[in-house]
Design a protein around this motif. Structure first.
Motif, short mmCIF file in Angstrom:
data_model
loop_
_atom_site.label_atom_id
_atom_site.label_comp_id
_atom_site.label_asym_id
_atom_site.label_seq_id
_atom_site.Cartn_x
_atom_site.Cartn_y
_atom_site.Cartn_z
N PHE A 255 0.82 -1.22 0.00
CA PHE A 255 0.00 0.00 0.00
C PHE A 255 0.85 1.27 0.00
CE2 PHE A 255 -3.56 -2.79 1.48
CZ PHE A 255 -4.38 -2.53 0.40
N ALA A 256 2.02 1.22 0.65
CA ALA A 256 2.89 2.40 0.66
C ALA A 256 3.43 2.70 -0.73
CB ALA A 256 4.03 2.20 1.65
N THR A 257 3.44 1.69 -1.60
CA THR A 257 3.98 1.89 -2.95
C THR A 257 2.88 1.88 -4.02
OG1 THR A 257 4.46 -0.49 -3.05
CG2 THR A 257 6.27 0.96 -2.39
N HIS A 258 1.62 1.71 -3.61
CA HIS A 258 0.50 1.70 -4.56
C HIS A 258 -0.65 2.57 -4.02
CE1 HIS A 258 2.78 -1.89 -5.69
NE2 HIS A 258 2.18 -1.84 -6.86
N PRO A 259 -0.46 3.90 -4.08
CA PRO A 259 -1.45 4.81 -3.49
C PRO A 259 -2.86 4.62 -4.06
CG PRO A 259 0.21 6.00 -4.82
CD PRO A 259 0.70 4.60 -4.66
N GLU A 260 -2.97 4.27 -5.34
CA GLU A 260 -4.29 4.10 -5.95
C GLU A 260 -5.00 2.89 -5.34
OE1 GLU A 260 -1.50 3.22 -7.27
OE2 GLU A 260 -1.84 1.23 -8.11
N GLN A 261 -4.23 1.88 -4.93
CA GLN A 261 -4.85 0.70 -4.32
C GLN A 261 -5.31 1.03 -2.89
OE1 GLN A 261 -5.38 -2.16 -6.12
NE2 GLN A 261 -4.49 -1.07 -7.85
N GLU A 278 -3.82 -10.92 -1.79
CA GLU A 278 -3.02 -10.39 -2.89
C GLU A 278 -1.61 -10.05 -2.40
OE1 GLU A 278 -2.85 -10.46 -5.90
OE2 GLU A 278 -2.21 -8.61 -6.85
N ALA A 279 -1.49 -9.55 -1.18
CA ALA A 279 -0.16 -9.26 -0.64
C ALA A 279 0.62 -10.55 -0.40
CB ALA A 279 -0.27 -8.46 0.66
N ALA A 329 2.08 -7.10 -10.71
CA ALA A 329 1.25 -5.99 -10.25
C ALA A 329 0.52 -6.38 -8.96
CB ALA A 329 0.23 -5.63 -11.33
N PHE A 330 0.51 -5.47 -8.00
CA PHE A 330 -0.32 -5.62 -6.79
C PHE A 330 -1.66 -4.98 -7.10
CE2 PHE A 330 -1.94 -3.70 -2.83
CZ PHE A 330 -2.11 -4.84 -2.07
N ASP A 331 -2.69 -5.79 -7.24
CA ASP A 331 -3.94 -5.31 -7.82
C ASP A 331 -5.14 -5.92 -7.11
OD1 ASP A 331 -6.01 -4.47 -9.38
OD2 ASP A 331 -5.31 -5.44 -11.24
N LEU A 332 -5.91 -5.05 -6.43
CA LEU A 332 -7.07 -5.54 -5.67
C LEU A 332 -8.21 -5.99 -6.58
CD1 LEU A 332 -7.24 -3.03 -2.68
CD2 LEU A 332 -5.90 -5.11 -2.96
N ALA A 333 -8.08 -5.74 -7.88
CA ALA A 333 -9.16 -6.13 -8.80
C ALA A 333 -9.05 -7.59 -9.20
CB ALA A 333 -9.13 -5.25 -10.05
#
Ligand code: 4MI
Length: 400
Positions: A255-261, A278-279, A329-333
């Motif tokens: 999350f610290a590196t993916h502000p949009e997530q 996902e993490a 990609a770290f992606d909550l979708a």
């Protein structure tokens, strides 16, 4: 002329446990996946699996790929383990079944319901205190502090000596690898740490109402024997702290590196569960485990001999482009639920509901208070033969 017959197995002299590889395992993971379905690692005389399909297949075939000869490099058929084998991790059916059934119930979703509110409140209190400063270390102050606050109490451990939990686990996870410098560095403290951990497993040391007491109650009912009970408590103390600490570290780094997530999670807090998986897929806190072939077995054209060790790269499988779209990609979708970060099959992580509850409690508290989080400095890795871990992660937050 075309040569037919057995294709030769890919072979590498790379060391997956070398410091530079542990610092950044992704390049070797890609090399292993691309070299072939099975790769022989010359340095250790073991076969490696790094593609999702083959890691998954090995994990779900415990008859052929046993755990009872150890899930580290050491082969218990020939080598004495550094401690008595775990009744869960280093056992197979039928010996594995009773301990597994007991622990599944004690750590299952229903049994954990009683902890929900208390852990949510603990997380709110901790987060409230930590985010009073705009910059702090997300590893020591959150990823370590939260599990160390809630898990030992849930087990029913006494307060004295809890600082030994992390170093004990760290050594145990190093010991699954080869006897390299990381293991040597932990060796001087093994006696002290083991003595303390083993002492905490006794019935009279464990507070009523906790996971530990519940394990002893199962012995009283005859579901397991009195000789098994302390070793099952030991599994909680070995597997229950470092793993969740590093999974939370992975989550906070993501999350610290993916502000949009992070924005997405705040808009829909129900995504917390997907975020955690996902993490775990993305960083794979447990990177590798071994199995041992119980017979000469052919895997994708290569024969692994009876008694041969097989190194499964969970982290590589979790980023295999043959299985995942945009694996890096770290992606909550996405739906990460088929990841092998918790293993798969019979031995799949029995503590995962505890880990999920810890993560959800912490994420919910953070989502309430933190609008934005970013790195405030370069995070530093903690090297371990099995774990993908952070030693420190300076972050900056903007609170609500
Ligand atoms: C997958 S992590 C792990 C699981 C179990 C044990 C240790 C580590 C144990 O000691 O049973």
């Amino acid at each position: 002329m075309t040569v037919t017959g057995t294709p030769s197995t890919a072979s590498l002299d790379a060391d997956p446990f070398a410091p530079d590889v542990l610092e950044d395992p992704l390049p070797l993971q890609a090399r292993l996946r691309d070299a072939g379905a099975v790769v022989y690692l010359e340095r250790y005389g073991v076969h490696a699996l790094a593609r999702y399909e083959h890691v998954h297949a090995a994990l779900t075939d415990w008859q052929t790929f046993q755990s009872a000869a150890g899930v580290g490099l050491a082969n218990f058929r020939h080598e004495e383990p550094w401690r008595p084998p775990s009744l869960l991790l280093e056992a197979d059916p039928p010996l594995h079944d009773a301990p597994r059934a007991v622990l599944s119930r004690i750590l299952g979703p229903r049994a954990l319901r009683g902890l929900r509110e208390a852990w949510a409140e603990d997380a709110r209190e901790l987060v409230g205190r930590v985010v009073r400063r705009p910059e702090f270390d997300a590893v020591t102050e959150l990823a370590q502090a939260f599990p160390l606050r809630v898990f030992p109490d849930a087990v029913g451990l006494e307060r004295e000596g809890r600082h030994r939990l992390l170093p004990y686990g760290d050594h145990a996870f190093n010991a699954f690898g080869p006897p390299n410098g990381l293991v040597a560095r932990g060796a001087p403290r093994v006696a002290e740490l083991s003595e303390w951990v083993d002492g905490q497993c006794a019935r009279e040391r464990l507070a009523p109402g906790g996971f530990g007491a519940a394990i002893w109650a199962a012995a009283d009912r005859g579901d397991i024997t009195e000789r098994q009970a302390p070793l099952i408590v030991r599994s909680l103390l070995t597997a229950g702290v470092d793993t969740t600490v590093h999974a939370l570290g992975a989550l906070l780094y993501a999350f610290a590196t993916h502000p949009e997530q992070w924005r997405r999670l705040r808009e829909d807090p129900r995504l917390a569960r997907v975020a955690f998986d996902e993490a775990v897929r993305w960083e794979s806190p447990v990177q590798t485990f071994f199995r041992t072939a119980t017979r000469d077995v052919e895997v994708a054209g290569t024969t692994v001999p009876d008694g041969g060790k097989i190194l499964m790269f969970l982290g590589a499988a979790n980023r295999d482009p043959r299985r995942w779209d945009e694996p890096d990609a770290f992606d909550l979708a996405r739906d990460p639920s088929a990841h092998v970060g918790f293993g798969m099959g019979l031995h799949q992580c029995v503590g995962q509901h505890v880990a999920r509850l810890e993560a959800q409690s912490l994420l919910a508290a953070l989502a309430e208070r933190v609008e934005h989080v970013e790195l405030a400095g370069t995070p530093r890795r903690h090297l371990n033969n099995t774990l993908r871990a952070w030693a420190s992660m300076p972050v900056r937050v903007r609170t609500t």
